[in-house]
Design a protein around this motif. Structure first.
Motif, PDB file in Angstrom:
ATOM      1  N   PHE A  57       0.836  -1.204   0.000  1.00 50.47           N
ATOM      2  CA  PHE A  57       0.000   0.000   0.000  1.00 50.47           C
ATOM      3  C   PHE A  57       0.869   1.253   0.000  1.00 50.47           C
ATOM      4  O   PHE A  57       0.632   2.191  -0.780  1.00 50.47           O
ATOM      5  N   LEU A  58       1.883   1.299   0.861  1.00 51.88           N
ATOM      6  CA  LEU A  58       2.737   2.475   0.953  1.00 51.88           C
ATOM      7  C   LEU A  58       3.544   2.677  -0.326  1.00 51.88           C
ATOM      8  O   LEU A  58       3.769   3.814  -0.754  1.00 51.88           O
ATOM      9  N   ASP A  59       3.966   1.585  -0.974  1.00 50.94           N
ATOM     10  CA  ASP A  59       4.658   1.703  -2.264  1.00 50.94           C
ATOM     11  C   ASP A  59       3.742   2.313  -3.316  1.00 50.94           C
ATOM     12  O   ASP A  59       4.157   3.190  -4.095  1.00 50.94           O
ATOM     13  N   ASN A  60       2.490   1.855  -3.365  1.00 51.97           N
ATOM     14  CA  ASN A  60       1.526   2.412  -4.320  1.00 51.97           C
ATOM     15  C   ASN A  60       1.251   3.884  -4.024  1.00 51.97           C
ATOM     16  O   ASN A  60       1.154   4.712  -4.934  1.00 51.97           O
ATOM     17  N   LEU A  61       1.110   4.207  -2.737  1.00 55.08           N
ATOM     18  CA  LEU A  61       0.859   5.592  -2.353  1.00 55.08           C
ATOM     19  C   LEU A  61       2.042   6.478  -2.733  1.00 55.08           C
ATOM     20  O   LEU A  61       1.855   7.593  -3.235  1.00 55.08           O
ATOM     21  N   GLN A  62       3.260   5.990  -2.499  1.00 51.32           N
ATOM     22  CA  GLN A  62       4.448   6.766  -2.866  1.00 51.32           C
ATOM     23  C   GLN A  62       4.499   7.016  -4.369  1.00 51.32           C
ATOM     24  O   GLN A  62       4.836   8.122  -4.820  1.00 51.32           O
ATOM     25  N   ARG A  63       4.140   5.997  -5.166  1.00 46.73           N
ATOM     26  CA  ARG A  63       4.119   6.167  -6.617  1.00 46.73           C
ATOM     27  C   ARG A  63       3.120   7.255  -7.027  1.00 46.73           C
ATOM     28  O   ARG A  63       3.397   8.082  -7.901  1.00 46.73           O
ATOM     29  N   ALA A  64       1.978   7.267  -6.360  1.00 48.54           N
ATOM     30  CA  ALA A  64       0.970   8.300  -6.672  1.00 48.54           C
ATOM     31  C   ALA A  64       1.462   9.682  -6.248  1.00 48.54           C
ATOM     32  O   ALA A  64       1.275  10.668  -6.979  1.00 48.54           O
ATOM     33  N   PHE A  65       2.082   9.773  -5.069  1.00 50.59           N
ATOM     34  CA  PHE A  65       2.656  11.052  -4.629  1.00 50.59           C
ATOM     35  C   PHE A  65       3.711  11.548  -5.629  1.00 50.59           C
ATOM     36  O   PHE A  65       3.755  12.736  -5.962  1.00 50.59           O
ATOM     37  N   ASP A  66       4.568  10.643  -6.095  1.00 49.68           N
ATOM     38  CA  ASP A  66       5.619  11.033  -7.040  1.00 49.68           C
ATOM     39  C   ASP A  66       5.018  11.616  -8.311  1.00 49.68           C
ATOM     40  O   ASP A  66       5.497  12.630  -8.836  1.00 49.68           O
ATOM     41  N   CYS A  67       3.971  10.977  -8.810  1.00 49.25           N
ATOM     42  CA  CYS A  67       3.320  11.459 -10.031  1.00 49.25           C
ATOM     43  C   CYS A  67       2.641  12.800  -9.787  1.00 49.25           C
ATOM     44  O   CYS A  67       2.781  13.736 -10.585  1.00 49.25           O
TER      45      CYS A  67
ATOM     46  N   PRO B 139     -16.989 -10.607  -9.786  1.00 46.88           N
ATOM     47  CA  PRO B 139     -17.884  -9.568 -10.332  1.00 46.88           C
ATOM     48  C   PRO B 139     -18.779  -8.956  -9.252  1.00 46.88           C
ATOM     49  O   PRO B 139     -19.973  -9.235  -9.169  1.00 46.88           O
ATOM     50  N   ASN B 140     -18.198  -8.102  -8.451  1.00 48.46           N
ATOM     51  CA  ASN B 140     -18.914  -7.480  -7.339  1.00 48.46           C
ATOM     52  C   ASN B 140     -19.853  -6.395  -7.862  1.00 48.46           C
ATOM     53  O   ASN B 140     -19.447  -5.515  -8.634  1.00 48.46           O
ATOM     54  N   THR B 141     -21.110  -6.449  -7.428  1.00 50.37           N
ATOM     55  CA  THR B 141     -22.093  -5.446  -7.852  1.00 50.37           C
ATOM     56  C   THR B 141     -22.237  -4.317  -6.835  1.00 50.37           C
ATOM     57  O   THR B 141     -23.023  -3.393  -7.040  1.00 50.37           O
ATOM     58  N   GLY B 142     -21.476  -4.381  -5.741  1.00 52.39           N
ATOM     59  CA  GLY B 142     -21.598  -3.376  -4.690  1.00 52.39           C
ATOM     60  C   GLY B 142     -20.583  -2.262  -4.782  1.00 52.39           C
ATOM     61  O   GLY B 142     -20.621  -1.318  -3.987  1.00 52.39           O
ATOM     62  N   TYR B 143     -19.652  -2.330  -5.735  1.00 56.76           N
ATOM     63  CA  TYR B 143     -18.612  -1.311  -5.897  1.00 56.76           C
ATOM     64  C   TYR B 143     -18.777  -0.575  -7.211  1.00 56.76           C
ATOM     65  O   TYR B 143     -19.238  -1.143  -8.215  1.00 56.76           O
ATOM     66  N   GLY B 144     -18.350   0.684  -7.222  1.00 52.14           N
ATOM     67  CA  GLY B 144     -18.154   1.371  -8.481  1.00 52.14           C
ATOM     68  C   GLY B 144     -16.850   0.898  -9.109  1.00 52.14           C
ATOM     69  O   GLY B 144     -15.979   0.346  -8.422  1.00 52.14           O
ATOM     70  N   TYR B 145     -16.718   1.091 -10.415  1.00 48.74           N
ATOM     71  CA  TYR B 145     -15.534   0.616 -11.139  1.00 48.74           C
ATOM     72  C   TYR B 145     -14.827   1.784 -11.830  1.00 48.74           C
ATOM     73  O   TYR B 145     -15.452   2.795 -12.165  1.00 48.74           O
ATOM     74  N   ILE B 146     -13.536   1.603 -12.052  1.00 49.66           N
ATOM     75  CA  ILE B 146     -12.714   2.554 -12.793  1.00 49.66           C
ATOM     76  C   ILE B 146     -12.241   1.862 -14.065  1.00 49.66           C
ATOM     77  O   ILE B 146     -11.553   0.836 -14.002  1.00 49.66           O
ATOM     78  N   GLU B 147     -12.616   2.400 -15.209  1.00 44.84           N
ATOM     79  CA  GLU B 147     -12.138   1.869 -16.485  1.00 44.84           C
ATOM     80  C   GLU B 147     -10.919   2.685 -16.912  1.00 44.84           C
ATOM     81  O   GLU B 147     -10.959   3.914 -16.949  1.00 44.84           O
ATOM     82  N   TYR B 148      -9.807   1.994 -17.217  1.00 48.67           N
ATOM     83  CA  TYR B 148      -8.600   2.739 -17.589  1.00 48.67           C
ATOM     84  C   TYR B 148      -8.175   2.455 -19.025  1.00 48.67           C
ATOM     85  O   TYR B 148      -8.539   1.442 -19.627  1.00 48.67           O
ATOM     86  N   ASP B 149      -7.392   3.383 -19.548  1.00 48.57           N
ATOM     87  CA  ASP B 149      -6.892   3.311 -20.921  1.00 48.57           C
ATOM     88  C   ASP B 149      -5.838   2.204 -21.025  1.00 48.57           C
ATOM     89  O   ASP B 149      -4.943   2.106 -20.184  1.00 48.57           O
ATOM     90  N   THR B 150      -5.934   1.392 -22.055  1.00 55.79           N
ATOM     91  CA  THR B 150      -5.004   0.269 -22.228  1.00 55.79           C
ATOM     92  C   THR B 150      -3.931   0.541 -23.276  1.00 55.79           C
ATOM     93  O   THR B 150      -3.178  -0.357 -23.642  1.00 55.79           O
ATOM     94  N   THR B 151      -3.839   1.765 -23.752  1.00 54.54           N
ATOM     95  CA  THR B 151      -2.909   2.053 -24.851  1.00 54.54           C
ATOM     96  C   THR B 151      -1.484   2.308 -24.378  1.00 54.54           C
ATOM     97  O   THR B 151      -0.610   2.599 -25.183  1.00 54.54           O
ATOM     98  N   THR B 152      -1.245   2.216 -23.061  1.00 50.71           N
ATOM     99  CA  THR B 152       0.100   2.431 -22.543  1.00 50.71           C
ATOM    100  C   THR B 152       0.508   1.283 -21.623  1.00 50.71           C
ATOM    101  O   THR B 152      -0.346   0.647 -21.000  1.00 50.71           O
ATOM    102  N   ASP B 153       1.814   1.049 -21.565  1.00 50.73           N
ATOM    103  CA  ASP B 153       2.344   0.019 -20.670  1.00 50.73           C
ATOM    104  C   ASP B 153       2.788   0.608 -19.336  1.00 50.73           C
ATOM    105  O   ASP B 153       3.336  -0.103 -18.493  1.00 50.73           O
ATOM    106  N   ARG B 154       2.570   1.895 -19.131  1.00 52.46           N
ATOM    107  CA  ARG B 154       2.957   2.540 -17.871  1.00 52.46           C
ATOM    108  C   ARG B 154       2.220   1.890 -16.693  1.00 52.46           C
ATOM    109  O   ARG B 154       1.076   1.448 -16.821  1.00 52.46           O
ATOM    110  N   GLN B 155       2.880   1.891 -15.545  1.00 48.13           N
ATOM    111  CA  GLN B 155       2.236   1.337 -14.348  1.00 48.13           C
ATOM    112  C   GLN B 155       1.086   2.222 -13.877  1.00 48.13           C
ATOM    113  O   GLN B 155       0.138   1.742 -13.263  1.00 48.13           O
ATOM    114  N   ILE B 156       1.182   3.502 -14.175  1.00 46.85           N
ATOM    115  CA  ILE B 156       0.092   4.424 -13.854  1.00 46.85           C
ATOM    116  C   ILE B 156      -0.776   4.572 -15.095  1.00 46.85           C
ATOM    117  O   ILE B 156      -0.284   4.884 -16.185  1.00 46.85           O
ATOM    118  N   LYS B 157      -2.077   4.343 -14.939  1.00 52.64           N
ATOM    119  CA  LYS B 157      -2.993   4.308 -16.079  1.00 52.64           C
ATOM    120  C   LYS B 157      -3.871   5.561 -16.120  1.00 52.64           C
ATOM    121  O   LYS B 157      -4.328   6.039 -15.075  1.00 52.64           O
TER     122      LYS B 157
END
Length: 357
Positions: free
Chosen positions: A125-135, A152-170
């Motif tokens: 979690f902290l590694d992911n958070l640090q990556r977001a802070f860096d960006c 397939p959970n029906t109780g959550y909202g979803y985030i659809e991301y762009d697949t045209t890049t190989d970057r770790q951040i989408k």
């Protein structure tokens, strides 16, 4: 630690589906739901202090929970608790807290995090958070952490991301509402959908620009008090003006409108602990899939139950399958797990009946 890192902990929810443990007077974020010895807000605070200076952490909550927060987080001073005089969803309180932070440090980068969720593998979690802070420190972007869906959970909202890049951040293509089961299955099959965990990271400049663009009236309302924020005159201004704000979530107000939104696919396991069933999933179970918190349990011919009592209570169960059993003071709940979404309605019914009596 980076002195420009700040956190806003969201601690104003009621958690009504965890009744009778979670109540309006004492909601789930202030309970040790997992039987670990720490409440959910304490675990969230402890997790974030590994990356963020303690003095840079604000807690957003309702006025009625002020004393509970101070009791459970004794390292905080009163000025670090941001009190909502009325419930107006997440956008107004986030804007309010952001302006307070801007006045402290205009170069601040901040994370907004719920206090009633469960996170395993805190290092990831902290590694992911640090990556977001860096960006967010390099670009004027709005960041979020998205959770890899496991079913397939029906109780959550979803985030659809762009697949045209190989970057770790989408780059986020769009936010999707809670789907029906068939739609959720197509989301998983496509492979570029994440659960929306409600964890956001951004620079104060970036998010204030977004509020100015997409919620100009709200921005103007809270900016009128900028000079008095972090002073004794702040409370009077907020008490008078907060209720004038729109009742709207940060997702609707800003995130779904902005084009500079990016997501970090999470490397950690997560659960929003929204229901007794979701708590059951995260607790240790016996060989018959029964989960127990606090109780001394004697059990036969019983499977797939969750049983929670006050500490030390002895519980004997025979022939019960797929039930929620919760004993708290003068209330005993015995309820089918498959109907757990109806507990909120039962809570309202019991509360209204009690008032009449």
């Amino acid at each position: 630690m980076n002195k420009n890192y700040y956190a806003v902990l969201m601690a104003g929810g009621v958690g009504s589906r965890f009744w009778p443990v979670s109540t309006t007077q004492f909601p789930k974020q202030f309970h040790d739901m997992l039987g670990t010895g720490e409440t959910l807000i304490q675990k969230t605070f402890s997790r974030l202090t590994k990356l963020i200076p303690q003095e840079n952490i604000l807690v957003l909550t309702n006025e009625i929970y002020n004393d509970i927060v101070l009791e459970q987080l004794p390292g905080l001073c009163a000025e670090q608790i941001v009190l909502e005089p009325a419930m107006r969803n997440t956008a107004p309180c986030i804007l309010y807290a952001t302006l307070k932070i801007k006045k402290m440090n205009p170069d601040a980068l901040m994370v907004v995090a719920p206090t009633d969720h469960w996170i395993e593998d805190e290092d990831a979690f902290l590694d992911n958070l640090q990556r977001a802070f860096d960006c967010a420190g390099k670009e004027e972007v709005l960041m979020t952490l998205g959770i890899q869906p496991t079913f397939p959970n029906t109780g959550y909202g979803y985030i659809e991301y762009d697949t045209t890049t190989d970057r770790q951040i989408k780059k986020v293509a769009q936010f999707r509402e809670k789907p029906d089961y068939a739609t959720a299955k197509t989301f998983l099959a496509q492979g570029n959908f994440l659960w929306n965990a409600g964890i956001f990271i951004w620079g104060v400049k970036a998010v204030l620009s977004a509020f100015m663009k997409f919620q100009p009236d709200m921005y103007e309302l809270f900016m009128d008090g900028y000079d008095v924020y972090n002073t004794p005159a702040e409370k009077e201004f907020i008490d008078e003006n907060y209720i004038k704000s729109n009742n709207i979530s940060i997702d609707y107000a800003v995130m779904e409108k902005a084009s500079n939104v990016y997501v970090v696919p999470a490397a950690f396991d997560w659960n929003d602990l929204g229901t007794w069933g979701s708590l059951h999933d995260k607790l240790t179970k016996d060989e018959n899939n029964n989960a127990v918190v606090n109780a001394r349990l004697f059990i036969e011919n019983a499977t797939n139950n969750i049983i929670r009592t006050d500490k030390g209570k002895t519980v004997i169960v025979d022939g019960l399958n797929n039930y929620i059993v919760v004993d708290k003071e003068d209330i005993l709940l015995i309820y089918p797990k498959e109907k757990e979404q109806e507990i909120k309605k039962i809570t309202e019914l019991v509360t209204s009946t009690a008032k009449k009596v």
